[in-house]
Design an enzyme around this catalytic site. Structure first.
Site, PDB file in Angstrom:
ATOM      1  N   TRP A 134      -0.011   7.283   9.357  1.00  0.00           N
ATOM      2  CA  TRP A 134       0.780   6.680  10.434  1.00  0.00           C
ATOM      3  C   TRP A 134       2.183   6.311   9.972  1.00  0.00           C
ATOM      4  O   TRP A 134       3.121   6.370  10.768  1.00  0.00           O
ATOM      5  CB  TRP A 134       0.051   5.477  11.036  1.00  0.00           C
ATOM      6  CG  TRP A 134      -1.052   5.877  11.991  1.00  0.00           C
ATOM      7  CD1 TRP A 134      -1.639   7.108  12.092  1.00  0.00           C
ATOM      8  CD2 TRP A 134      -1.673   5.058  12.962  1.00  0.00           C
ATOM      9  NE1 TRP A 134      -2.595   7.095  13.055  1.00  0.00           N
ATOM     10  CE2 TRP A 134      -2.642   5.838  13.614  1.00  0.00           C
ATOM     11  CE3 TRP A 134      -1.525   3.735  13.335  1.00  0.00           C
ATOM     12  CZ2 TRP A 134      -3.451   5.344  14.634  1.00  0.00           C
ATOM     13  CZ3 TRP A 134      -2.333   3.229  14.345  1.00  0.00           C
ATOM     14  CH2 TRP A 134      -3.277   4.028  14.987  1.00  0.00           C
ATOM     15  N   ASN A 135       2.355   5.915   8.702  1.00  0.00           N
ATOM     16  CA  ASN A 135       3.722   5.713   8.188  1.00  0.00           C
ATOM     17  C   ASN A 135       4.510   7.001   8.357  1.00  0.00           C
ATOM     18  O   ASN A 135       5.656   6.991   8.815  1.00  0.00           O
ATOM     19  CB  ASN A 135       3.726   5.350   6.710  1.00  0.00           C
ATOM     20  CG  ASN A 135       3.214   3.965   6.372  1.00  0.00           C
ATOM     21  OD1 ASN A 135       2.713   3.763   5.268  1.00  0.00           O
ATOM     22  ND2 ASN A 135       3.327   3.006   7.269  1.00  0.00           N
ATOM     23  N   HIS A 164       0.831  -1.205   0.000  1.00  0.00           N
ATOM     24  CA  HIS A 164       0.000   0.000   0.000  1.00  0.00           C
ATOM     25  C   HIS A 164       0.867   1.257   0.000  1.00  0.00           C
ATOM     26  O   HIS A 164       2.025   1.232   0.411  1.00  0.00           O
ATOM     27  CB  HIS A 164      -0.947   0.010   1.199  1.00  0.00           C
ATOM     28  CG  HIS A 164      -0.214   0.053   2.517  1.00  0.00           C
ATOM     29  ND1 HIS A 164       0.342   1.215   3.018  1.00  0.00           N
ATOM     30  CD2 HIS A 164       0.065  -0.910   3.408  1.00  0.00           C
ATOM     31  CE1 HIS A 164       0.926   0.955   4.177  1.00  0.00           C
ATOM     32  NE2 HIS A 164       0.772  -0.339   4.433  1.00  0.00           N
ATOM     33  N   GLY A 165       0.277   2.375  -0.431  1.00  0.00           N
ATOM     34  CA  GLY A 165       0.975   3.659  -0.408  1.00  0.00           C
ATOM     35  C   GLY A 165       1.157   4.175   1.013  1.00  0.00           C
ATOM     36  O   GLY A 165       0.571   3.661   1.969  1.00  0.00           O
ATOM     37  N   GLU A 209      -1.978  -7.239   7.570  1.00  0.00           N
ATOM     38  CA  GLU A 209      -0.650  -7.079   8.166  1.00  0.00           C
ATOM     39  C   GLU A 209      -0.595  -7.836   9.489  1.00  0.00           C
ATOM     40  O   GLU A 209      -1.636  -8.167  10.082  1.00  0.00           O
ATOM     41  CB  GLU A 209      -0.356  -5.586   8.373  1.00  0.00           C
ATOM     42  CG  GLU A 209       1.033  -5.268   8.922  1.00  0.00           C
ATOM     43  CD  GLU A 209       2.183  -5.723   8.017  1.00  0.00           C
ATOM     44  OE1 GLU A 209       2.372  -6.949   7.874  1.00  0.00           O
ATOM     45  OE2 GLU A 209       2.912  -4.864   7.492  1.00  0.00           O
ATOM     46  N   ARG A 245      -6.102   0.723   4.091  1.00  0.00           N
ATOM     47  CA  ARG A 245      -5.013   1.304   3.299  1.00  0.00           C
ATOM     48  C   ARG A 245      -4.701   0.451   2.070  1.00  0.00           C
ATOM     49  O   ARG A 245      -4.354   0.979   1.019  1.00  0.00           O
ATOM     50  CB  ARG A 245      -3.778   1.528   4.165  1.00  0.00           C
ATOM     51  CG  ARG A 245      -3.223   0.288   4.860  1.00  0.00           C
ATOM     52  CD  ARG A 245      -2.262   0.685   5.987  1.00  0.00           C
ATOM     53  NE  ARG A 245      -1.624  -0.415   6.659  1.00  0.00           N
ATOM     54  CZ  ARG A 245      -2.078  -0.983   7.764  1.00  0.00           C
ATOM     55  NH1 ARG A 245      -3.219  -0.580   8.305  1.00  0.00           N
ATOM     56  NH2 ARG A 245      -1.400  -1.959   8.347  1.00  0.00           N
TER      57      ARG A 245
END
Length: 190
Positions: A17-18, A12-13, A85, A63
């Site tokens: 939070w990333n 995912h892009g 995940e 996401r």
């Protein structure tokens, strides 16, 4: 694993939070503008691949679903819970700094993100995580597109390429590209 069909794996892009360096695991966070751009880049790369009509499977997490909606350009896909995940237990929702402060020994003793998340109290752990990914791979019957996550991608790529856990944890986790897994090898499409 032997005799697997070709797999095009998309992470995912970038998410909010990333960008905040916050542990997502199985919690939700929306794509950023950069993440949307990364999914659009994947969409360009996917055009010739989708013309072959591969089966497409996507993680149930938002996401990945949002990325699939963009990157697959409207191609039909099936949601598969085995592609979620890893559950990172007590780490989920915390920043990396908060994990380091709250769990200093675990943080110090696990050098890769994969090892750290697998060690999370209340989390899924490596064996269960690897088992559900292997279970998914065993069901594949033809060329397949998978839209999923960073650590899931590391383990899936490691299984396909016959890597050990340590090597899996060192694999790249790039966004906006496609990992082609074929004949026990990996190629990155950019």
């Amino acid at each position: 694993m032997q005799n697997l069909p070709p797999i095009w794996l998309l992470r995912h892009g970038q998410t909010e939070w990333n960008a905040e360096q916050r542990v997502q695991g199985q919690m939700e966070s929306c794509l950023t503008q950069l993440g949307i751009q990364q999914a659009r880049r994947q969409a360009e790369l996917m055009k010739p691949i989708l013309s072959q009509r591969p089966l497409c499977f996507v993680s149930p997490l938002g996401r990945a679903q949002q990325t699939a909606d963009i990157a697959l350009g409207g191609a039909p896909f099936e949601t598969d819970a085995r592609l979620a995940e890893i559950c990172a237990g007590d780490f989920q929702g915390r920043t990396n700094a908060e994990v380091a402060q709250g769990f200093p020994e675990l943080f110090a003793n696990n050098s890769t993100t994969l090892d750290l998340y697998c060690a999370a109290p209340g989390g899924e752990g490596f064996d269960m995580f690897q088992s559900r990914i292997s279970d998914f791979l065993a069901t594949l019957t033809g060329p397949t597109v998978v839209v999923a996550h960073a650590l899931l991608g590391q383990v899936m790529r490691g299984i396909v390429c016959s890597l050990g856990r340590t090597e899996m944890g060192k694999l790249s986790k790039d966004q906006g590209c496609i990992y082609l897994l074929k004949d026990g090898k990996e190629q990155v499409l950019r």
